[in-house]
Design a protein around this motif. Structure first.
Motif, short mmCIF file in Angstrom:
data_model
loop_
_atom_site.label_atom_id
_atom_site.label_comp_id
_atom_site.label_asym_id
_atom_site.label_seq_id
_atom_site.Cartn_x
_atom_site.Cartn_y
_atom_site.Cartn_z
N ILE A 151 37.16 38.16 38.72
CA ILE A 151 36.66 39.03 37.81
C ILE A 151 35.02 38.64 37.06
CG2 ILE A 151 37.29 40.27 35.64
CD1 ILE A 151 40.32 40.02 35.77
N LYS A 152 35.53 37.72 36.68
CA LYS A 152 33.90 37.21 36.05
C LYS A 152 32.83 37.01 37.44
CE LYS A 152 31.30 33.43 33.61
NZ LYS A 152 31.46 32.15 33.36
N ILE A 153 32.71 36.66 38.32
CA ILE A 153 32.48 36.56 39.18
C ILE A 153 31.86 38.00 39.91
CG2 ILE A 153 31.93 36.35 41.40
CD1 ILE A 153 33.90 33.87 41.49
N ILE A 176 30.24 43.54 41.89
CA ILE A 176 31.20 43.42 43.08
C ILE A 176 32.69 45.31 43.03
CG2 ILE A 176 32.70 43.56 44.81
CD1 ILE A 176 31.61 40.25 44.36
N LYS A 177 31.75 46.39 43.58
CA LYS A 177 32.92 46.99 42.79
C LYS A 177 34.33 47.53 44.00
CE LYS A 177 30.73 48.49 39.22
NZ LYS A 177 31.52 48.30 38.08
N ILE A 178 33.69 46.74 45.17
CA ILE A 178 35.48 47.34 46.31
C ILE A 178 35.81 46.06 46.65
CG2 ILE A 178 34.23 49.09 47.39
CD1 ILE A 178 33.18 47.21 49.76
N ILE A 179 37.58 46.23 46.49
CA ILE A 179 38.50 44.90 46.48
C ILE A 179 38.89 45.58 48.27
CG2 ILE A 179 40.26 43.58 45.70
CD1 ILE A 179 39.28 44.11 43.03
N PHE A 180 39.49 44.35 49.37
CA PHE A 180 39.77 44.71 50.12
C PHE A 180 41.19 44.49 50.06
CE2 PHE A 180 35.39 45.50 51.88
CZ PHE A 180 35.57 46.93 52.29
N ILE A 218 36.94 45.27 36.40
CA ILE A 218 35.26 45.48 36.58
C ILE A 218 35.08 47.04 36.44
CG2 ILE A 218 35.92 43.20 38.09
CD1 ILE A 218 35.48 44.83 40.99
N GLY A 219 36.33 47.68 36.59
CA GLY A 219 35.75 49.50 37.37
C GLY A 219 36.15 49.45 38.70
N GLY A 220 36.51 48.96 39.55
CA GLY A 220 36.18 48.68 40.89
C GLY A 220 37.63 49.80 41.79
N LYS A 221 37.46 49.65 43.07
CA LYS A 221 38.24 49.87 43.40
C LYS A 221 38.65 49.14 44.62
CE LYS A 221 39.34 54.26 46.57
NZ LYS A 221 38.47 55.61 46.59
N VAL A 222 40.04 50.28 45.04
CA VAL A 222 40.87 48.81 45.68
C VAL A 222 41.43 49.62 46.73
CG1 VAL A 222 43.22 47.67 46.78
CG2 VAL A 222 42.14 47.59 44.33
N ASN A 270 28.72 50.26 52.38
CA ASN A 270 27.23 50.91 52.60
C ASN A 270 27.28 52.00 51.16
OD1 ASN A 270 26.08 53.28 52.87
ND2 ASN A 270 24.71 52.16 54.08
N GLU A 271 29.31 52.30 51.35
CA GLU A 271 29.22 53.67 50.35
C GLU A 271 29.61 52.58 49.02
OE1 GLU A 271 32.84 56.09 49.06
OE2 GLU A 271 32.63 55.95 50.74
N TYR A 272 30.03 51.84 48.84
CA TYR A 272 29.87 51.42 47.10
C TYR A 272 28.58 50.26 46.65
CZ TYR A 272 34.15 53.59 46.78
OH TYR A 272 35.07 54.24 46.67
N HIS A 273 27.86 49.46 47.90
CA HIS A 273 26.68 48.76 47.34
C HIS A 273 25.42 49.90 47.93
CE1 HIS A 273 30.05 45.33 47.78
NE2 HIS A 273 29.96 46.07 46.06
#
Length: 131
Positions: A71-73, A79-83, A100-104, A126-129
């Motif tokens: 989470i800290k990293i 970073i907003k995506i987690i595969f 992190i306010g991200g998306k799985v 590309n979409e998230y970064h």
């Protein structure tokens, strides 16, 4: 012989086209790191100058201490995506995404059309970064 040679050349052309599309998609992204539950995109990341950060550690579900480190990293690097893969639990990934306010995003490295599959991964990165 001709049949196999023709198919070989078609396949090589398709690989080259996919490679060029991926390079274009990833050429202007600002964030080159992404989170992934199981480190199944290592060679993809290496080829396109990306860095995958695995949540799974040594084939096991991440400890709470390691989850907080991730989470800290992720926050430090925006970073907003987690595969994740459908074959694995999404519990840790969802916890991190919430923090992190991200998306799985589910990704299966076992899909039949690997070129389409990795092109889709590049589109998602590309979409998230690109911001």
């Amino acid at each position: 012989k001709t049949f196999y040679e023709n198919n070989f050349h078609k396949f090589i052309k398709k690989i080259s086209e996919t490679d060029n599309k991926i390079k274009t998609l990833l050429s202007n992204i600002k964030q080159r790191k992404f989170l992934i539950f199981h480190p199944s995109l290592y060679y993809f990341a290496k080829e396109y100058n990306l860095e995958e950060i695995p949540i799974e550690k040594e084939g096991k579900e991440a400890s709470l201490k390691y989850v907080f480190k991730i989470i800290k990293i992720a926050k430090q690097n925006n970073i907003k995506i987690i595969f994740t893969s459908p074959e694995f639990s999404k519990k840790s990934a969802q916890l991190i995404a919430n923090k992190i306010g991200g998306k799985v995003i589910s990704f299966s490295p076992l899909k039949y059309d690997i070129l389409k599959n990795i092109l889709n991964v590049a589109k998602i990165i590309n979409e998230y970064h690109r911001d």
